[in-house]
Design a protein around this motif. Structure first.
Motif, short mmCIF file in Angstrom:
data_model
loop_
_atom_site.label_atom_id
_atom_site.label_comp_id
_atom_site.label_asym_id
_atom_site.label_seq_id
_atom_site.Cartn_x
_atom_site.Cartn_y
_atom_site.Cartn_z
N UNK A 103 -2.58 8.63 7.33
CA UNK A 103 -2.12 8.30 8.68
C UNK A 103 -2.04 9.56 9.52
N UNK A 104 -2.43 9.42 10.74
CA UNK A 104 -2.34 10.53 11.68
C UNK A 104 -0.91 11.09 11.70
N UNK A 105 -0.79 12.38 11.96
CA UNK A 105 0.49 13.09 12.11
C UNK A 105 1.23 13.31 10.80
N UNK A 138 0.84 -1.19 0.00
CA UNK A 138 0.00 0.00 0.00
C UNK A 138 0.87 1.24 0.00
N UNK A 139 0.22 2.40 0.02
CA UNK A 139 0.94 3.67 -0.04
C UNK A 139 0.38 4.64 0.98
N UNK A 140 1.28 5.31 1.71
CA UNK A 140 0.88 6.33 2.65
C UNK A 140 1.18 7.70 2.04
N UNK A 141 0.19 8.57 2.03
CA UNK A 141 0.34 9.93 1.54
C UNK A 141 0.07 10.90 2.68
N UNK A 142 0.19 12.20 2.40
CA UNK A 142 -0.12 13.15 3.48
C UNK A 142 -1.61 13.11 3.79
N UNK A 143 -1.92 13.07 5.09
CA UNK A 143 -3.32 13.10 5.50
C UNK A 143 -3.90 14.49 5.33
N UNK A 144 -3.08 15.49 5.55
CA UNK A 144 -3.52 16.87 5.43
C UNK A 144 -2.67 17.55 4.37
#
Length: 352
Positions: free
Chosen positions: A181-183, A146-152
């Motif tokens: 993801x948070x933070x 999977x891929x994590x991107x900026x949450x905000x």
């Protein structure tokens, strides 16, 4: 391994397969200083070694991690960055892209030690969408799940725009779930060091929930999920108690005003995207799990947040008994194992 699940007024022992949908690695403090291209190493993010999360060697040593997973009774883990989460605050495009690439290389090596039990989530910089798609493809080909991107996102790059469409399309086609993801991102975390005392609590709860809620709203109401019906979005470590309330309120006002308010609106009611395109992780949310079976049985996934200070390790079975013991066996099985396997297309293993 036997896990005790206690219901109100009853005690029983059943075999539970535990899969953590949100665990973490602990990157070496000099990872970027040693892996970035030489011309960028003087700009590499650095981190002190004296942090509590470094007390568990499995954070950086996958062989030790397998031992620590056994202590907690966890068969598989989906792995996210720790220090790498701070990379999403970088404003320098080239530096961010090279930093996430260095992390992804390290994570690929880490997970290769036990590819049937360790499933990594790569980091993706979204400043340049062409580069983002290329890195997403590289991560998928190397075995990341999977891929994590900026949450905000930055204010000038909202999720309500169509600038991300080629990335969403690639994630859909590659079957790579996208994690918020948070933070992570350009919101309160860029100024978190300025908030102390009472204001620390405001940022830790109010601002964090507002950020993920706004991002989810944009993805639903500005029709990203409609345009890309096979795209999977994972809300990570934001807990889950706020989700049914937000969906309920969005549905109420959408039903009340959709025929007289101009602008985009989703094709379906917000709650209908759960378990089909929207998933969420939790690890210590007694309120969110109280009525989980009535709204989130197919969308929610348990996690232990290892090796962070908030982690339920090595007492995950005790927390599960306290927070999930009231759930029926079918629902509990979904949130402890089968939902994450379905999302990431992971074969269901035997319990430890």
């Amino acid at each position: 391994m036997t896990t005790t699940i206690a219901s109100a007024g009853t005690e029983g022992a059943v075999d539970e397969l535990l899969i953590s949908a949100d665990s973490h690695v602990m990157e070496p403090g000099d990872l970027w200083a040693t892996r970035l291209p030489k011309g960028l190493r003087d700009q590499a993010p650095t981190f002190p070694d004296a942090v509590s999360d470094q007390s568990k060697p499995g954070g950086w040593d996958p062989n030790e991690r397998l031992k620590e997973m056994a202590v907690d009774g966890v068969s598989l883990e989906v792995l996210y960055a720790t220090r790498g989460m701070t990379l999403f605050r970088l404003d320098d495009v080239v530096l961010q892209e090279e930093c996430v690439r260095a992390f992804n290389d390290w994570l690929i090596e880490y997970c290769a030690v036990s590819p049937e039990r360790l499933f990594g989530i790569g980091l993706i910089s979204l400043y340049d969408i062409d580069h983002a798609v290329a890195e997403l493809e590289r991560c998928r080909n190397a075995g990341l799940r999977g891929a994590m991107i900026w949450q905000n996102p930055p204010e000038e790059m909202p999720f309500s725009s169509d600038r991300y469409d080629r990335f969403w399309a690639a994630a859909q086609d590659l079957r790579m779930p996208v994690s918020l993801h948070i933070l992570t991102g350009h919101g309160y975390m860029k100024q978190a060091h300025l908030r102390h005392g009472t204001e620390h609590y405001r940022s830790s709860v109010n601002l964090k929930i507002a950020e993920v809620m706004n991002s989810l709203f944009d993805l639903i109401f500005y029709q990203t999920l409609d345009r890309f019906p096979d795209l999977k979005i994972v809300l990570v470590e934001n807990e889950i108690g706020w989700i049914p309330f937000a969906l309920q309120q969005w549905e109420y006002y959408l039903g009340r005003h959709r025929h007289r308010e101009p602008g985009p609106a989703p094709d379906k009611m917000p709650g209908e995207y759960l378990a089909d395109q929207i998933y969420a992780t939790f690890f210590n949310d007694a309120i969110g799990t109280r009525y989980l079976s009535s709204w989130g049985a197919d969308a929610c996934m348990w996690s232990n947040d290892y090796p962070h200070a908030n982690s339920t390790w090595p007492n995950s079975r005790k927390v599960i008994a306290e927070h999930l013991g009231h759930l029926d066996a079918e629902t509990r099985t979904k949130v402890l194992s089968t939902n994450v396997c379905r999302l990431y297309d992971i074969p269901l293993p035997e319990a430890l």
